[in-house]
Design a protein around this motif. Sequence first.
Motif, short mmCIF file in Angstrom:
data_model
loop_
_atom_site.label_atom_id
_atom_site.label_comp_id
_atom_site.label_asym_id
_atom_site.label_seq_id
_atom_site.Cartn_x
_atom_site.Cartn_y
_atom_site.Cartn_z
N GLN A 64 0.84 -1.21 0.00
CA GLN A 64 0.00 0.00 0.00
C GLN A 64 0.87 1.26 0.00
OE1 GLN A 64 -3.13 -0.49 -0.57
NE2 GLN A 64 -2.77 -2.68 -0.42
N THR A 65 0.23 2.40 -0.21
CA THR A 65 1.00 3.65 -0.23
C THR A 65 0.33 4.72 0.63
OG1 THR A 65 -0.23 4.39 -2.19
CG2 THR A 65 1.90 3.36 -2.59
N GLY B 9 -10.07 3.01 4.06
CA GLY B 9 -8.65 2.88 3.72
C GLY B 9 -7.78 3.64 4.72
N GLY C 127 -4.86 2.84 6.00
CA GLY C 127 -3.45 2.84 5.58
C GLY C 127 -2.54 3.25 6.73
N SER C 128 -1.69 4.24 6.47
CA SER C 128 -0.74 4.71 7.49
C SER C 128 -1.43 5.54 8.57
CB SER C 128 0.32 5.58 6.83
OG SER C 128 -0.27 6.81 6.41
N GLN D 18 -3.93 10.46 6.46
CA GLN D 18 -5.16 11.18 6.10
C GLN D 18 -6.10 11.26 7.32
OE1 GLN D 18 -6.94 12.36 2.71
NE2 GLN D 18 -7.72 13.29 4.59
N GLU E 33 -9.99 -0.35 7.67
CA GLU E 33 -8.88 -0.90 6.89
C GLU E 33 -9.09 -2.39 6.73
OE1 GLU E 33 -6.05 0.31 5.20
OE2 GLU E 33 -5.99 -1.83 4.73
N ARG E 34 -8.80 -2.91 5.53
CA ARG E 34 -9.04 -4.34 5.29
C ARG E 34 -7.81 -5.21 5.46
NH1 ARG E 34 -7.40 -6.52 0.60
NH2 ARG E 34 -9.01 -8.09 0.34
N GLN E 35 -6.62 -4.58 5.54
CA GLN E 35 -5.40 -5.39 5.71
C GLN E 35 -5.04 -5.45 7.18
OE1 GLN E 35 -2.48 -5.99 3.24
NE2 GLN E 35 -3.13 -4.74 1.50
N LEU F 38 -1.66 -3.80 8.46
CA LEU F 38 -1.70 -2.34 8.49
C LEU F 38 -2.64 -1.83 9.57
CD1 LEU F 38 -1.88 -0.98 4.82
CD2 LEU F 38 -0.28 -0.33 6.62
N ASP G 212 -14.42 -4.48 5.81
CA ASP G 212 -14.56 -4.20 4.39
C ASP G 212 -15.26 -2.87 4.16
OD1 ASP G 212 -14.86 -4.20 1.70
OD2 ASP G 212 -16.33 -5.84 1.62
N GLY G 213 -14.49 -1.93 3.63
CA GLY G 213 -15.01 -0.59 3.39
C GLY G 213 -16.20 -0.53 2.44
N THR H 190 -10.09 6.46 0.24
CA THR H 190 -8.70 6.78 -0.10
C THR H 190 -8.04 5.66 -0.90
OG1 THR H 190 -7.65 5.93 1.90
CG2 THR H 190 -8.54 8.16 2.02
N PRO I 160 -5.82 0.10 -5.46
CA PRO I 160 -7.24 -0.24 -5.62
C PRO I 160 -8.01 -0.50 -4.32
CG PRO I 160 -5.86 -2.10 -6.25
CD PRO I 160 -4.93 -0.97 -5.95
N LEU I 161 -9.27 -0.12 -4.36
CA LEU I 161 -10.21 -0.51 -3.30
C LEU I 161 -10.61 -1.94 -3.63
CD1 LEU I 161 -11.95 0.67 -0.90
CD2 LEU I 161 -13.78 0.92 -2.56
N LEU I 162 -10.26 -2.86 -2.75
CA LEU I 162 -10.44 -4.28 -3.05
C LEU I 162 -11.72 -4.82 -2.44
CD1 LEU I 162 -6.75 -5.39 -2.48
CD2 LEU I 162 -7.91 -5.04 -4.68
N1 SAH Z 1 -5.33 7.13 3.64
C1 SAH Z 1 -4.13 6.33 3.59
C2 SAH Z 1 -3.85 5.85 2.18
C3 SAH Z 1 -4.06 4.42 2.14
S1 SAH Z 1 -3.86 3.56 0.61
C4 SAH Z 1 -2.94 7.07 4.15
O1 SAH Z 1 -3.05 8.27 4.38
O2 SAH Z 1 -1.92 6.42 4.39
C5 SAH Z 1 -5.45 2.77 0.56
C6 SAH Z 1 -5.77 1.84 1.70
O3 SAH Z 1 -7.07 1.30 1.44
C7 SAH Z 1 -4.84 0.65 1.84
O4 SAH Z 1 -4.33 0.62 3.13
C8 SAH Z 1 -5.73 -0.55 1.53
O5 SAH Z 1 -5.38 -1.70 2.28
C9 SAH Z 1 -7.10 -0.02 1.93
N2 SAH Z 1 -8.24 -0.72 1.32
C10 SAH Z 1 -8.34 -1.22 0.06
N3 SAH Z 1 -9.56 -1.79 -0.12
C11 SAH Z 1 -10.24 -1.63 1.06
C12 SAH Z 1 -11.55 -2.01 1.50
N4 SAH Z 1 -12.39 -2.66 0.72
N5 SAH Z 1 -11.90 -1.69 2.77
C13 SAH Z 1 -11.05 -1.01 3.60
N6 SAH Z 1 -9.80 -0.63 3.23
C14 SAH Z 1 -9.39 -0.95 1.97
#
Ligand code: SAH
Length: 216
Positions: free
Chosen positions: A62-63, A89, A91-92, A95, A110-112, A115, A136-137, A153, A207-209
């Motif tokens: 992820q980024t 999302g 992530g870190s 945001q 967050e789905r991972q 993280l 799951d978002g 995001t 990608p949003l997975l």
């Molecule tokens: N806002 C973050 C950017 C994260 S990148 C920041 O400031 O660091 C996007 C994130 O969305 C990733 O961590 C990814 O794992 C998460 N993501 C992807 N699909 C998702 C879903 N279906 N539900 C929740 N999170 C998801």
Amino acid sequence: MTNDTYRHKGLRRQLASLLKEKGIENASVLTAIETVPRHLFLNSSFIERAYEDIAFPIGSGQTISRPHTVAFQTELLELKKGEKVLEIGTGSGYQTSVLLEMGAKVYTIERQKALFDLTKTFLPTIGYNPKFFYGDGYKGLPVFAPFDKIIITAGAPIIPDALLDQLKIGGIMVIPLGDAVQVMTLIKKVANKKFEKVEYGEFRFVPLLENKEWGD
Ligand code: SAH
């Protein structure tokens, strides 16, 4: 705050003025960028470049988005203090922290798992306390709905219906829509099941997975 020096603060001021030159106008967005210590969100090997306007890997494939993208999306939300925001999302958590710094009450998904665990542990250590959810978002958080604002995001192939349902009337959702490249899209809920859409420029997100198997 640990490891936040005058040098970092100076670099943040420069970053905020760069974003202003790039068209960000909202003063509280710029103040939040000036306040949140972005270098603490990055792997130590990137810290020197934390206040350049670039994206970085944050692990698990992820980024962390570039500051301009974070500021642009946040500005579109037209956030007011005390509003309830759903973020998809985590992530870190950068945001997330910008939203909290602006006085929002943040619910972030967050789905991972790796993280999720990392950020849930880290953010409170620097004073940011959103409500964290592993899940799951696409489904949002029906139990906590409705939300004043919703921010996605990750690049979404479609607008998830569940999220439209969870938006307040008068509320705004900001979602990058598309597969390889995304168009930043603002959706305003003007009445029950009635929406207005405005498209902004192109951005690139991971990608949003769909929720297949979690923890990958
Ligand atoms: N806002 C973050 C950017 C994260 S990148 C920041 O400031 O660091 C996007 C994130 O969305 C990733 O961590 C990814 O794992 C998460 N993501 C992807 N699909 C998702 C879903 N279906 N539900 C929740 N999170 C998801």
